[in-house]
Design an enzyme around this catalytic site. Structure first.
Site, mmCIF file in Angstrom:
data_model
loop_
_atom_site.group_PDB
_atom_site.id
_atom_site.type_symbol
_atom_site.label_atom_id
_atom_site.label_comp_id
_atom_site.label_asym_id
_atom_site.label_seq_id
_atom_site.Cartn_x
_atom_site.Cartn_y
_atom_site.Cartn_z
ATOM 1 N N CYS A 109 0.839 -1.201 0.000
ATOM 2 C CA CYS A 109 0.000 0.000 0.000
ATOM 3 C C CYS A 109 0.876 1.254 0.000
ATOM 4 O O CYS A 109 0.632 2.205 -0.743
ATOM 5 C CB CYS A 109 -0.910 -0.031 1.222
ATOM 6 S SG CYS A 109 -2.103 1.307 1.264
ATOM 7 N N CYS A 205 -4.675 -1.989 5.490
ATOM 8 C CA CYS A 205 -4.477 -0.650 4.941
ATOM 9 C C CYS A 205 -5.663 -0.215 4.077
ATOM 10 O O CYS A 205 -6.050 -0.915 3.138
ATOM 11 C CB CYS A 205 -3.195 -0.656 4.110
ATOM 12 S SG CYS A 205 -2.762 0.927 3.381
#
Length: 363
Positions: A109, A205
């Site tokens: 991420c 995330c």
């Protein structure tokens, strides 16, 4: 608070800051504003699968981020990287689970979304730099832009940032790198920011805090199989390898004697190996192989020198050396045995406070 080599050049410079709704990114924006930067606040929307659900985590964060921008009188915008996130983070995350591994989507991420797609967006806006609320430091040495541990060792997030490169670090500002979390909250409270006590976000995330099992089963159905002990004896049944990780104790539902722990996962045969005792020898190893290595300056560090490594976030860095280094992998030899190394997680290598990079644990 902002690194000296950045702070000197911030006055009247346009800086894009990612606001998440939490106190860390809010204080990062505040510090940039105080340094004289022209701050543009942006909320990244990267998850849309369950926007219609009541109490959606993403909606709450968006409201909080907008409130921070209003309090600081910052221009505010929402950008959508949902397709980038799905293709580069979430789908690989699911595949790793299918393969019986323990992925860490936060690393991808940061690498692909926060410091690539978002960097590209900031550059398109003409911004001089992008800033975030990460606890990390960046600076120049003889090799170029480097990543260093945060002053607050408890909050240090370099583990999640180790796949960045020198170019990404050069374009980034980490205003919280020299601050402790207690000081960040004090700064937010003194500035009258409503979220100064807001709980830190955890979970996947951009997807947030959820019951992991009930979330994952939407995408990966249960695939029950055998739980076997170290001798190959069947001692129970598991729900699917995606619901377990190495060293796990909870949720095994096995009784009799000492507690049981997950020792390994055999994806081809759908077998979960479990052992009894927190310090069982099968839970430990001194040697860990890594693949898909990424070194911040492009070249591997020298072999056979003393480094430290983390096999998970928040782990105390453990003394080690590196051997068998090539273009795609390396072997980490620890001074002491390490517990619960999990294939699919990342091993991150340090030279003192300097983060060198790392790789995916292949066991």
């Amino acid at each position: 608070m902002i690194p000296e080599n950045k702070a000197k050049n911030l006055k009247n410079k346009q800086i894009v800051v990612g606001l998440s709704g939490g106190v860390d990114s809010a204080v990062a924006a505040l510090l940039l504003q105080e340094a004289g930067a022209q701050v543009q606040a942006v909320f990244m929307k990267n998850w849309v699968d369950d926007d219609s659900e009541a109490g959606c985590h993403d909606k709450q964060d968006l409201i909080a981020a907008a409130a921070v921008a209003e309090a600081l009188q910052l221009p505010f915008e929402v950008v959508n990287f949902a397709e980038h996130y799905r293709q580069q983070v979430f789908l690989p995350f699911l595949q790793e689970l299918r393969d019986g591994r323990t992925p860490n989507p936060d690393v991808l991420c940061n690498s692909y979304i926060k410091f690539q797609a978002f960097h590209d967006y900031a550059k398109q806006q003409g911004a001089a730099a992008m800033a975030s609320g990460h606890y990390a430091r960046n600076g120049l040495n003889a090799e170029g832009w480097c990543l260093y541990k945060a002053e607050d060792s408890v909050k240090d997030q370099t583990y999640f940032l180790h796949r960045l490169n020198a170019e990404q670090l050069a374009y980034s500002i980490f205003p919280l790198g020299a601050l402790y979390k207690t000081k960040v909250r004090e700064k937010a409270r003194a500035a009258g920011l409503f979220n100064w006590q807001r709980k830190d976000s955890t979970g996947i995330c951009f997807i947030g805090e959820r019951d992991f099992d009930s979330f994952i089963v939407r995408y990966l159905p249960e695939t029950p199989g055998e739980m076997q002990d170290e001798n190959g004896q069947v001692v129970g049944t598991h729900r699917g390898l995606q619901f377990y990780t190495i060293g796990q104790r909870r949720g095994l539902n096995l009784g009799g004697g000492a507690p049981w722990f997950v020792a390994s996962k055999n994806a081809p045969q759908n077998i979960l190996q479990v052992v009894q005792g927190e310090h069982h020898s099968l839970l430990y190893r001194r040697e860990v192989k890594i693949t898909e290595t990424h070194w911040i300056h492009g070249t591997p560090p020298p072999a056979n020198l003393v480094y430290t490594a983390r096999l998970r976030h928040r782990q105390q860095p453990a003394t080690c050396t590196l051997t068998a280094i090539d273009a795609t992998g390396a072997t980490i030899l620890f001074a002491e045995e390490q517990r619960a190394a999990a294939a699919g997680q990342y091993a991150v290598i340090y030279d003192g406070n300097l983060c060198l990079g790392g790789g995916v644990i292949a066991i």
